[in-house]
Design an enzyme around this catalytic site. Structure first.
Site, short mmCIF file in Angstrom:
data_model
loop_
_atom_site.label_atom_id
_atom_site.label_comp_id
_atom_site.label_asym_id
_atom_site.label_seq_id
_atom_site.Cartn_x
_atom_site.Cartn_y
_atom_site.Cartn_z
N MET A 188 0.83 -1.20 0.00
CA MET A 188 0.00 0.00 0.00
C MET A 188 0.87 1.25 0.00
O MET A 188 0.41 2.34 0.36
CB MET A 188 -0.95 0.00 1.20
CG MET A 188 -2.02 -1.08 1.11
SD MET A 188 -3.53 -0.71 2.03
CE MET A 188 -2.91 -0.59 3.69
N LEU A 206 6.82 2.96 1.31
CA LEU A 206 7.76 1.85 1.38
C LEU A 206 8.93 2.12 2.31
O LEU A 206 9.39 3.24 2.47
CB LEU A 206 8.28 1.53 -0.03
CG LEU A 206 7.22 1.18 -1.09
CD1 LEU A 206 7.90 0.75 -2.38
CD2 LEU A 206 6.27 0.10 -0.60
N HIS A 230 9.79 -3.58 3.09
CA HIS A 230 9.25 -3.87 1.77
C HIS A 230 10.36 -4.30 0.81
O HIS A 230 10.20 -5.25 0.03
CB HIS A 230 8.54 -2.64 1.19
CG HIS A 230 7.29 -2.25 1.91
ND1 HIS A 230 7.22 -1.12 2.69
CD2 HIS A 230 6.07 -2.83 1.97
CE1 HIS A 230 6.00 -1.01 3.20
NE2 HIS A 230 5.28 -2.04 2.78
#
Length: 281
Positions: free
Chosen positions: A30, A33, A37
């Site tokens: 989503m 980052l 991630h």
């Protein structure tokens, strides 16, 4: 690295990769980052010809409209981080209508009951929203492998159930939690914490490590009492703490020799809700 902002151009790209018989690895996000991630893409890079990131703030998995509104949106910075990582071949940034062409309705799933535990109990409908967006992304990306962080361990188990229930030929990989230097689990929500709140939040992981020390030495009720005492009078609100079987996510009040257990905790620091977990060994 290529960036796609609509479903049609992205579909053409996927078709071209499939025609070349390339294996595809996906890690949906989503946005907002962080290094956690990036660790997903590092794992994906080891096992796939093509690594794809998706960035989409999914409205149907938010129970609180204010939480959705406050969720950080940093697409330009996210794309630069992905490019700098040199791990990702393509980024998909779909529009709402690309994911929800018929309106933002959640599908309803049977995840075998694990959707009603922990976060499911605290956030009704949340995992239906997660399932809806992930199913659509899987259909559009057609990945061979998909990568999810263990910080959202319940979500990871939900995705495994989703793939099983839909009979999708996708291998789901759980990736270990990436942590700040002080042990705080990396999360997009961390950017909403002040410097002092970040330092204070280190107590969450310290507590989980103490739980691991107490594991099988004292009883589960006594462990819960000690955790509650740790957060009593702190500048943090302990929303819940529990120990559950990893396979069923059912809370336990005693340990058995043959099962794997994990401790789960949710703490509110100011107006930021932080979750964490730890496998107990």
């Amino acid at each position: 690295m290529q960036v796609f902002y609509d479903k049609n151009s992205f579909a053409d790209y996927i078709t071209s990769q499939k025609q070349l018989n390339k294996t595809i690895g996906l890690a949906p996000t989503m946005g907002a980052l962080h290094a956690g991630h990036i660790s997903l893409y590092a794992e994906a890079r080891k096992e796939n010809d093509v690594v794809i990131s998706s960035i989409f703030v999914n409205p149907t998995q938010f129970n609180n409209p204010e939480d959705l509104e406050k969720y950080p949106r940093t697409v330009e910075d996210d794309i630069k981080k992905l490019e700098d990582s040199n791990l990702v071949d393509a980024v998909y940034v779909p529009r709402v209508e690309d994911i929800y062409p018929n309106g933002m309705d959640r599908k309803h799933y049977d995840f075998g009951g694990i959707e009603n535990e922990m976060e499911g109990a605290a956030r009704p409908g949340h995992f239906d929203g997660v399932g809806t967006v992930v199913e659509e992304l899987f259909l559009q990306v057609q990945p061979d492998n998909a990568y999810f962080g263990e910080k959202d361990f319940q979500q990871l188990k939900i995705i495994e159930k989703l793939v099983e229930g839909l009979d999708l030929n996708i291998k789901i990989h759980g990736v270990k939690i990436h942590r700040e230097e002080n042990g705080l689990a990396m999360s997009s929500r961390n950017m909403r914490l002040s410097k002092i709140e970040k330092e204070t939040s280190a107590l969450i992981y310290k507590t989980l490590k103490k739980v691991n020390d107490w594991f099988r030495v004292i009883s589960v009720p006594e462990i819960k009492t000690r955790v509650e005492e740790i957060f009593d009078n702190e500048e943090m609100d302990l929303e819940y703490f529990m120990i559950a079987e990893e396979s069923t996510l059912k809370e336990v009040d005693f340990f058995s020799a043959d099962d794997d257990f994990r401790a789960f905790i949710v703490v509110n620091v100011g107006n930021v809700r932080l979750i964490d977990n730890l496998h107990l060994d």
